[in-house]
Structures are given as C-alpha cells and as structure tokens.
Write a protein that holds these residues in place. Structure first.
Motif, PDB file in Angstrom:
ATOM      1  N   CYS A 442       0.850  -1.191   0.000  1.00 33.18           N
ATOM      2  CA  CYS A 442       0.000   0.000   0.000  1.00 33.18           C
ATOM      3  C   CYS A 442       0.884   1.239   0.000  1.00 33.18           C
ATOM      4  N   GLU A 443       0.531   2.221  -0.810  1.00 32.12           N
ATOM      5  CA  GLU A 443       1.310   3.445  -0.926  1.00 32.12           C
ATOM      6  C   GLU A 443       1.563   4.044   0.449  1.00 32.12           C
ATOM      7  N   ASP A 444       2.832   4.232   0.788  1.00 31.13           N
ATOM      8  CA  ASP A 444       3.222   4.830   2.063  1.00 31.13           C
ATOM      9  C   ASP A 444       2.474   4.203   3.227  1.00 31.13           C
ATOM     10  N   ARG A 445       2.225   2.882   3.122  1.00 31.44           N
ATOM     11  CA  ARG A 445       1.565   2.063   4.142  1.00 31.44           C
ATOM     12  C   ARG A 445       0.141   2.516   4.390  1.00 31.44           C
ATOM     13  N   GLY A 446      -0.487   3.104   3.379  1.00 30.06           N
ATOM     14  CA  GLY A 446      -1.826   3.665   3.520  1.00 30.06           C
ATOM     15  C   GLY A 446      -2.926   2.626   3.427  1.00 30.06           C
ATOM     16  N   CYS A 447      -2.946   1.683   4.355  1.00 33.02           N
ATOM     17  CA  CYS A 447      -4.036   0.713   4.456  1.00 33.02           C
ATOM     18  C   CYS A 447      -3.935   0.064   5.834  1.00 33.02           C
ATOM     19  N   ALA A 448      -4.851  -0.802   6.125  1.00 36.24           N
ATOM     20  CA  ALA A 448      -4.814  -1.533   7.398  1.00 36.24           C
ATOM     21  C   ALA A 448      -5.024  -3.012   7.129  1.00 36.24           C
TER      22      ALA A 448
END
Length: 855
Positions: A442-448
C-alpha cells in the motif's frame, strides 16, 4: 520578485486581498495574533564548544560564495527534481554538492536494503533514553550509508493533544518532558552517526484536518487552520521538547503547515526569530515543511533558512526563492546579511556533524525502487544507476526487536502471562497475519490490511521484511511442540467460535491505524475518526472471549483505543498494547508473551470514553477562510486534564504491569547550593556584511549553461529581472536592523537561560525487586508546583532500571530550576513561585507511594 500572496503585517501574516475584502468574504474577526519579532538573530556559535569550530568553517566558506551560490544552498530545487525527497542546489566551485534531505523519523523512506524501525510511540513506551539514543544512532547510520545529509526526524509535533491525531505515532509521547528527553536522545544519536537531525513539526501541529489548504478539495478553505495557543502553554507544553532538542545541538528544525495564532509556521517571526533563535538560542537552520512556505520576502525576514522542496506547489515550477530570492537581495527586500546567515547556519550544521568527512554519493531514489532511472526524475534527464541498493541494515534487526518488545505495555494480566508451553494455542484477527499485497503493498503504508506495524504517510519506510505475529507464533509453537490453529478473517465469526473452544490459550490481535492527511484510509483522512478498533475488532474479541476462558488480547495502534466494551470480560486474562513495532513485530510480541523481555509503560492515557480527554479535534472547519482551533486546554494535556478534573482513566499515563513485584522503600531530598536566577542580559550578534557588491549581470545564467527542465536555479534570466528601480516587497523597518536585537531574558544559550538547568534538589529513592524473577522497573518522578492554576503534577524525571530478584537499587534524580518553574506572561521569563512544592515518585502518574516536600 514573482508575485507573492502574503506579506508581513506586524507579526501576523494575511492576504492583502482577503483583508481588503474581509467584510464581503465573511472572513472572521481574528482575535489571536502572533506578535512581531525582528530582526532575525544571526547564528555565530560564539562561546559554544559544540558549535564554534563548525561556525568557523561555515563562515570561512560562505565568505567565498557568490550571491547565487548562497541562494542555491538555501533553495530547494523542486519536487522530483533529483533523487531525494528534498534537494538543495549545489556549489560545485567549492566542492559542495546539493544537500539530500530524506524522510523519515523511523528509517530511510523509499529505496531498498534499509530497516523499518519501531515508531516514535513505541520508543516512547520503553521509557528508556538509552534505547532512544541507540535507535537514533542506528537510523542515522542507515541514512548516512544512503548518502543522506538531513534525516527528517525526530518528531515532537504533534504532541498528542488530540488522541485521534493522525501523526501522534511519529512522536515521543503526550507529555512535554517525556517527549523532550526522547527528542534530545534521538538528536544526539542521529548526529553522532554523522547526519543532520531535523526536529519537527514546529509547532502546535496537532491534527491533519485543515493543516493546509487544498488537501481536501471537497471543502476548500482559503488558508490553513490556525492553532491558537496562549503564551504559557506555548512555552510549557509545545516549545518545551524543542528546547531540549536545541540544547542537544540539533542541526535543523522543520516549521509546520498550520498557522499559529494566525501566522503561518514558516513565516511566524515570533516563533522563529523570537522564541526559537533568540530565546532558545538555536544555532542551526529552519527548513519549511514541503509546501509550507507561503511567501518569499516574509519568510526570509521571519527566520526561514531553507525552502523545501523549492517550488510553491508540487511541480508548479515556480519558486518563492531561487532566482526570486536573488532579486530580493539585489533590490534590498531581503538584506544580504540575512542571506549570509541562512547559508552559514546550513553549513555550520553540515560541519557540526562531520558531513564533510562522512558524505557518500546518494544511492537511493525517492521516486522508484528501480536500479536504473533518471537522476532528474520529473525532467527525465541523466539516465543511469539511481538506486545503488547499498545494504545499510547492519545488525539493526536485533535492536529493533528489543525496542519493540520493551515498548510493549502489559495493561492487564490475571496470571496467564508469561506463557509457558501451552498444549494448544489459537490465533485470531487479521492483525496477526500478513498483508496479502505484501508489507509494502500500500502506498506509504496507507491501508490496514494484515498486521499494523507503522502508521501511514511520509513518516514511513519500506519494510525489508515484516515478521507477523502469526509467523513468529508458528515458529515458537514448532519449538515447543504446541498445536497452533488460527482464524485471520475478521468476519469469520462461526470459525472463530469453533476454533476458540478447542484451545488452551487464545491470542487475539486487533488494530487501529492513522497517518498523514494526504491519504485517506477507510474514510479516515489522516486523523482517526474515533478511538474504536478497526476491522471488526470489538466483535472478534467478544466472540473469542465468549468461547475461550484464557483469552489474551494484543492491540497494535498509533495511540489510545477505547476498551470498555470488553476489558472487564472475565475470560480476558491479559491485554497488551504493542504500539507500532516495525519489522520485528511478531518476534517482539513473542518475547513479551513468553516473558523473555520486560515490557514498557504507557506514554499517554487510555480513557474510558473519548469525551474524557476534554478536547475535540476539528473535523469540519468552523469557517472556510481560516479555521480557528483554540487550544485552550493545552496546558492540561493528557493526564494533567484527568488529574485536574478528577476523571478516572482506564489506564493512566505511565501505567504498565511488570513480570516482577516492586516496593518503593524510601525517599530523601537534598537541597543544593545553586545560586539565584537572573534574567539574561545581552544582544544577538550584529551583521558584518551589509552591502551587496555584485551586479545583476554577474548573476545571469553562465554562457552555455544547460537548464534541467523545471529545475529551480538562483540565476537571473536577464538584468531587467533584478527590478532595481524599486525597493520590492518590504517588511517592517526593524527587520532590516543589522545591529541585532536584545537577547530575551529567558535566553542566553541553546535551550534557554543556562540557569534554568541549575540543579536545585537531588532526590534519592530506594526501589526493591520483591518478586521471584529479575526485572526492569520504570521509576517515575512527578512534581507539584503548588499554584491553583497549575497542573496537579507534572512528570520531571524517569529512569528504567534493572534489578535482580530480592535486590534493591538507589535511583538519584536531579530537579532543575526549569523543572519547578512556570512561564510568567508579564515578565516574559521563567519564575519559581513561593507556593509549596512536593515531589512524588512511583510507578505511574497515579501510583506514587513516595512523597516529599521541596523546601
């Protein structure tokens, strides 16, 4: 200069057009205004052993620079212009390459073969400044190995006034003292490794919503949110950690996106010139957050030293500085001594950390992980190797695992921990397992998705690997011959019901997530919408606990979560808060569950309800001109609010269970012979160079010069660009005074008046390990300052100590004048009131068995 949208009116910054049309536009009647503070103090390093040699070198080399070369050093070259997330121009004639500035505060953002360290919230949970230093040093070494000159970290803004704040996890806890100790330790570590540290975000940058205009196109605001802060809270809360960073010798500080008292952070003269450079004696350079610069002349006069990334708006190819700064110096809008000071501060920080000795070629790229690509990414020029893939990780995995384990907090333990060798365990929740897209999917860790091990945004790094809890538990089960089953679908309730009934021990992993405002995840635009668990977490816990009499819950989250729905369930025998642990997540939680590592303590309060915090994050703007956020409760941040209003928390600040038992046996206080406090008297240095000697024709592009597309240069296109017929855009007259200004009475040295750090008392406490195993205790010291409008108690010391079973140790704390002083808004200085003061020592902010008077 190119047209700018802002200018200086006193100390506040406004739109000319908005002011002129305030009645018609519906602009609010502002009642919080930041006062003016001019001129910008000049850094010299005089009388400061840690700075003097660096300044001598800096002054010598800046004296050799042309006007264009000085401008090049202060101006970013533009978004995606080169390999780093931020780049300055170079001075090739003097052997100075453009500086590389790179995120993040938990590792090298972008690229490969670097580490993903635990987040700030996790290092804060260790309450161990030694570990904070080691983490800083390791991160600095990795940035150094990648060719980075400035690591954009550590963080103490936001402090966490709002528990839902999107970037709280990047910081070092919700107490100014705790945060300041962590910030200073990280600064020393990073800079001892040979990289300039950048303490950020200065200041009162407490939420993501409305931090900058244009970030939410659905609700357009004209100007960024203004955090309105009173003078006392500014000094005692928000500026406190930055004072510690300055005293530790930090080389750079990043000003924030938001306005503070209706003046943008990067052109707020009171905050930059007045508090930071005058009162706190900051000798390094101030750089803007990316696109946080909103003017040219006004920012230079207010104390900004470096513009990042250079262009006004990403890829706009227009700059407030670059050639416009060259013009401003030529026409007198910016005095030459101010430009000299900018360049000297930058080079002094460069020499202070030994960048002239440790600099290696940049071997990472912020825009791709491909080995080959364009050095000038946007312009698509200079094709070659851009990711050298130098492996800088060393043996840092072991340190990351230790920090993550010692930063895990045990909140509840009815005897089920530490685990022995269970016959059968079962693992539940998607937070236990891998992201199906991979750890960097996920882009720049943009998820969970999968286990949460860092927040999202620019404060992230690529995982070289991520050990999930399930993987680590499988490995441990294999060693112990334990049967292990799992259900990691958060909505497979029937499967959870069946598997939970079979197990001796049920391990539930739940999560919450947050990050930076340019990304929205599950409807959360940076800031969390609430303090509940994500991914059906409450239901997962209740389902498992309803079917398993030994349920152990682990929470991975950026900050507090509400636990009232399930915390008292009789089948929930243990609860752990594991923060955001980085790449060794699973191994670290196994270390704690099985008792191999002593856990940490909470760096914030966990409330019973969100309203108990007494603050409200602004999700909807109160007006569309410039939202006004009045931080009226800031002095009573976190546990101070709970104590002042006698609110019972679920788990108080500083709380955390140990695997051993501790007895606090005695306390003695010794008063020292420190002298009285006297206001500092003096002046900031006068400028030495006040005349521009170069002609516009000498500042033209050199003949045959190749211009990289969209690159920001300091050169003039023509002599007519200089605009010498007029004075250009000017600030107030005192901004141009080369004789300096009186040093503030609370100033006089990096960190403030040196007498603030005089030790007034020494407190000696005896702590015994009365348990059956060796352990580590976090001994905490709080001070009551005695005045009615003060917090009930404030943290003023802590020590993590190791004590063998049956043994005791003495812990000695120094209490300085600063520790018992309060900011007086009338005298504009620190004062120690005559009110009776007490010292409290214990295990948390509400478990303080030892009490003594401070005479």
């Amino acid at each position: 200069m190119a047209p700018t949208t802002h200018t200086v009116l006193g100390g506040a910054v406004f739109l000319f057009s908005a002011l002129a049309g305030a009645k018609d536009s519906g602009a609010p009647n502002f009642y919080h205004h930041s006062p003016p503070a001019y001129p910008a103090p000049i850094g010299t390093g005089n009388g400061l052993p840690e700075w003097s040699e660096a300044y001598s070198k800096a002054q010598a080399i800046v004296a050799q620079m042309t006007l264009a070369e000085k401008v090049n050093l202060t101006s970013g070259t533009g978004w995606e212009s080169e390999q780093c997330v931020g780049n300055t121009g170079s001075v090739p004639r003097l052997g100075i390459r453009g500086l590389c500035l790179q995120d993040s505060p938990l590792g090298v953002r972008a690229g490969l073969y670097s580490s993903a360290f635990p987040a700030g919230v996790t290092i804060a949970s260790t309450w161990d400044d030694g570990l904070a230093y080691r983490r800083g040093y390791a991160m600095g070494a990795e940035h150094r190995g990648k060719g980075v000159d400035v690591q954009l970290g550590p963080v103490s803004g936001p402090l966490g006034l709002f528990p839902e704040g999107g970037r709280n996890w990047e910081g070092a806890g919700s107490d100014p003292y705790l945060s300041g100790i962590g910030l200073a330790a990280a600064v020393r570590g990073i800079q001892d490794a040979g990289v300039i540290a950048c303490a950020k975000h200065y200041i009162a940058n407490e939420q993501e919503h409305w931090r900058q205009r244009g970030e939410n196109p659905d609700v357009p605001i004209e100007e960024a949110l203004s955090s309105n802060v009173d003078d006392r809270a500014m000094h005692e809360v928000f500026a406190w950690p930055f004072a510690d960073a300055v005293r530790a010798g930090v080389g750079s500080i990043m000003c924030s996106y938001n306005q503070i008292n209706n003046s943008y952070g990067c052109q707020n003269s009171e905050l930059l010139n007045g508090i930071l450079k005058n009162e706190l004696g900051f000798q390094g350079f101030v750089l803007s957050d990316w696109q946080a610069q909103h003017a040219g002349v006004a920012t230079a006069l207010a104390g900004l030293d470096m513009a990042m990334p250079g262009d006004q708006v990403f890829l706009s190819h227009n700059a407030y500085w670059g050639s416009n700064l060259t013009v401003a110096v030529l026409n007198g809008s910016v005095p030459i001594w101010r430009l000299d000071d900018m360049a000297t501060r930058i080079m002094a920080s460069f020499y202070k950390v030994g960048r002239d000795k440790t600099q290696v070629p940049v071997n990472l790229d912020a825009w791709t992980t491909d080995v080959y690509g364009y050095q000038h990414w946007f312009a698509k020029e200079n094709y070659g190797i851009i990711n050298g893939n130098v492996d800088v990780r060393g043996a840092h995995g072991a340190l990351i695992r230790e920090i993550a384990a010692k930063g895990t907090v045990i909140l509840k333990n009815n005897g089920s921990l530490p685990l022995g060798r269970p016959r059968q365990i079962a693992v539940f929740g998607s937070d236990a397992t891998d992201n199906p897209k991979g750890p960097n999917g996920c882009e720049d860790r943009g998820c969970a998705d999968g286990t949460v091990a860092m927040g999202w945004g620019s404060g992230t790094a690529n995982f070289p690997y991520l050990i999930s809890p399930l993987t680590a538990l499988q490995n441990k089960a294999y060693q112990d011959n334990t049967v292990i089953q799992w259900v990691v679908d958060d909505y497979a309730i029937d499967s959870m019901h069946n598997v939970a009934k079979q197990a001796d021990t049920c391990l539930v992993f739940v999560k919450s997530q947050a990050g930076e405002g340019y990304l929205t995840v599950d409807g959360n635009r940076g800031d969390r919408n609430n303090l509940t668990l994500w991914s059906n977490g409450e239901q997962v816990i209740k389902t498992v606990a309803g079917n398993c009499s030994n349920t152990i819950v682990t929470v991975h989250a950026p900050g507090p979560v509400l636990m009232e729905e399930w915390i008292d369930h009789p089948n929930i025998t243990a609860v752990l808060f594991a923060g955001l642990p980085g790449q060794e997540s699973g191994n670290s939680i196994v270390d704690v569950l099985y008792g191999f590592i002593e856990p940490g303590r909470l760096p914030f309060t966990i409330a019973k309800s969100a309203s108990d915090y007494g603050v409200k994050l602004m999700y909807e703007p109160d007006n569309l001109y410039a939202p006004q956020q009045n931080l009226t409760n800031a002095l009573m941040i976190d546990y101070r609010h709970f104590d002042k209003n006698n609110i019972e928390p679920r788990f108080e600040f500083g709380f955390g269970l140990s695997y051993s038992n501790w007895t606090y046996k005695s306390i003695t206080v010794r008063k020292t012979s420190a002298g009285p406090y006297t206001p500092f008297v003096g002046r900031t240095p006068a400028a030495k160079n006040t005349n521009v000697t170069e002609s516009p024709s000498s500042l033209l592009f050199p003949p045959g010069f190749h211009k990289v597309a969209a690159y920001i240069y300091p050169f003039l296109s023509s002599t007519s660009q200089a605009g010498l017929s007029g004075d250009g855009e000017h600030g107030p007259a005192d901004a141009y005074d080369p004789s300096g200004t009186p040093t503030r009475p609370a100033g006089g040295a990096p960190g403030g008046n040196p007498q603030l750090y005089d030790v007034l008392w020494q407190v000696n406490v005896t702590v015994a390990n009365t348990g059956k195993r060796n352990g580590e205790e976090v001994v905490q010291l709080y001070v009551s300052q005695g005045e009615q409008d003060d917090p009930v108690r404030v943290l003023r010391g802590f020590r993590r100590v190791s004590v063998d079973a049956g043994q005791w140790t003495s812990v000695i704390f120094d209490i300085t004048r600063r520790d018992v002083a309060r900011w007086d808004v009338v005298s504009q200085n620190w004062v120690v009131s005559s009110a009776k003061k007490k010292v409290y020592v214990g295990r948390s902010s509400r478990d303080l068995p030892l009490v003594a008077d401070l005479d």
